[in-house]
Design an enzyme around this catalytic site. Structure first.
Site, PDB file in Angstrom:
ATOM      1  N   GLU A 113     119.549  28.744  47.085  1.00 26.42           N
ATOM      2  CA  GLU A 113     118.164  28.334  46.816  1.00 26.42           C
ATOM      3  C   GLU A 113     117.946  28.194  45.314  1.00 26.42           C
ATOM      4  O   GLU A 113     118.537  28.941  44.528  1.00 26.42           O
ATOM      5  CB  GLU A 113     117.198  29.401  47.336  1.00 26.42           C
ATOM      6  N   ASP A 117     110.248  32.272  46.775  1.00 30.51           N
ATOM      7  CA  ASP A 117     108.864  32.599  46.433  1.00 30.51           C
ATOM      8  C   ASP A 117     108.335  33.518  47.543  1.00 30.51           C
ATOM      9  O   ASP A 117     108.612  34.716  47.548  1.00 30.51           O
ATOM     10  CB  ASP A 117     108.126  31.257  46.313  1.00 30.51           C
ATOM     11  N   ASP A 173     110.786  20.730  40.745  1.00 34.25           N
ATOM     12  CA  ASP A 173     109.850  19.632  40.482  1.00 34.25           C
ATOM     13  C   ASP A 173     108.388  20.066  40.491  1.00 34.25           C
ATOM     14  O   ASP A 173     108.038  21.112  41.022  1.00 34.25           O
ATOM     15  CB  ASP A 173     110.013  18.552  41.543  1.00 34.25           C
ATOM     16  N   ARG A 179     112.379  17.206  37.483  1.00 31.12           N
ATOM     17  CA  ARG A 179     113.636  17.794  37.971  1.00 31.12           C
ATOM     18  C   ARG A 179     114.765  17.686  36.943  1.00 31.12           C
ATOM     19  O   ARG A 179     115.683  18.490  36.946  1.00 31.12           O
ATOM     20  CB  ARG A 179     114.107  17.088  39.253  1.00 31.12           C
TER      21      ARG A 179
HETATM   22  P1  5GP Z   1     109.065  29.897  49.668  1.00 26.66           P
HETATM   23  O1  5GP Z   1     109.243  29.272  51.005  1.00 26.66           O
HETATM   24  O2  5GP Z   1     110.004  31.039  49.369  1.00 26.66           O
HETATM   25  O3  5GP Z   1     107.622  30.302  49.430  1.00 26.66           O
HETATM   26  O4  5GP Z   1     109.330  28.794  48.584  1.00 26.66           O
HETATM   27  C1  5GP Z   1     110.563  28.214  48.502  1.00 26.66           C
HETATM   28  C2  5GP Z   1     110.496  26.777  48.031  1.00 26.66           C
HETATM   29  O5  5GP Z   1     109.225  26.453  47.461  1.00 26.66           O
HETATM   30  C3  5GP Z   1     111.503  26.578  46.955  1.00 26.66           C
HETATM   31  O6  5GP Z   1     112.740  26.162  47.474  1.00 26.66           O
HETATM   32  C4  5GP Z   1     110.839  25.511  46.090  1.00 26.66           C
HETATM   33  O7  5GP Z   1     111.140  24.241  46.623  1.00 26.66           O
HETATM   34  C5  5GP Z   1     109.365  25.757  46.247  1.00 26.66           C
HETATM   35  N1  5GP Z   1     108.837  26.582  45.151  1.00 26.66           N
HETATM   36  C6  5GP Z   1     108.460  27.892  45.200  1.00 26.66           C
HETATM   37  N2  5GP Z   1     108.014  28.318  44.007  1.00 26.66           N
HETATM   38  C7  5GP Z   1     108.128  27.263  43.163  1.00 26.66           C
HETATM   39  C8  5GP Z   1     107.863  27.084  41.758  1.00 26.66           C
HETATM   40  O8  5GP Z   1     107.418  27.971  41.007  1.00 26.66           O
HETATM   41  N3  5GP Z   1     108.135  25.844  41.246  1.00 26.66           N
HETATM   42  C9  5GP Z   1     108.621  24.822  42.008  1.00 26.66           C
HETATM   43  N4  5GP Z   1     108.839  23.659  41.388  1.00 26.66           N
HETATM   44  N5  5GP Z   1     108.895  24.958  43.328  1.00 26.66           N
HETATM   45  C10 5GP Z   1     108.659  26.169  43.889  1.00 26.66           C
END
Ligand code: 5GP
Length: 190
Positions: A113, A117, A173, A179
């Protein structure tokens, strides 16, 4: 007489992407140092085993390309694509756009990954990978937001633990922009 041009590292300044301003956060040389450490950890832990890397598109493409340059093991690559973010917010709903292979027997699966988040994306990917019955399943991420992640599954290889800021660059992004930036920037209020 050849002309030698010494290129100085570009100064990191605030940047603007669409309507938002981002401040410098992690320089590329720091990122590369952590990637080398991560690759050594993977090499040591899985010496002699076959790895099936599952990089999560699109955000992990640069991180993964740099990581595998330091991997000394036999490996396969199976890109997967799961999407949850629109703009700077998670939608909470994860769309599956490209699934893992049906069979990962006799391999150690490593999900790669860009950033973990809330962990919602991992919650969708992990059962799909477990169904493919790898010998072992590991998670590797360049960035982790520990305050948001509910830690339902251990993250084995972590580049940086960061605060709850929205970040861009080095593969990540903001609505498909940013990116290609070589450093990582975080959202700034001014
Ligand atoms: P999760 O499902 O863990 O909440 O988030 C995972 C996905 O959300 C990551 O693979 C990414 O694509 C996007 N994401 C989460 N936080 C960020 C961030 O701070 N910046 C960006 N650009 N994408 C994020």
């Amino acid at each position: 007489m050849p002309l030698f041009i010494i290129s100085l590292p570009a100064l990191m300044e605030k940047i603007k992407i669409n309507d938002k301003t981002f401040a410098p956060y992690l320089r590329n040389n720091r990122i590369q140092a952590e990637i080398q450490r991560l690759a050594s950890e993977i090499n040591e832990r899985h010496r002699g085993k076959k790895i099936a890397f599952l990089p999560v598109l699109s955000g992990s493409f640069l991180f993964f390309a740099d990581l595998v340059k330091h991997i000394e093991l036999d490996f396969e690559v199976h890109f997967v694509k799961y999407k949850s973010y629109i703009g700077t917010d998670t939608t909470g709903k994860v769309q599956k756009l490209l699934s893992p292979p049906a069979n990962l027997n006799n391999r150690v699966a490593v999900i790669v990954e860009d950033i973990v988040d809330t962990g919602n994306t991992l919650k969708s990917i992990i059962p799909d990978v477990e169904n493919a019955q790898p010998d072992e399943l590991n998670i590797c991420t360049l960035l982790l937001k520990p305050e948001k992640y509910d830690a339902f599954y251990p993250v084995n290889f972590i580049g940086f633990e960061i605060e709850n800021d929205f970040v861009v660059g080095y593969g990540l992004d903001y609505d498909e922009a940013g990116r290609g930036l070589q450093h990582i920037y975080k959202l700034s209020n001014n």
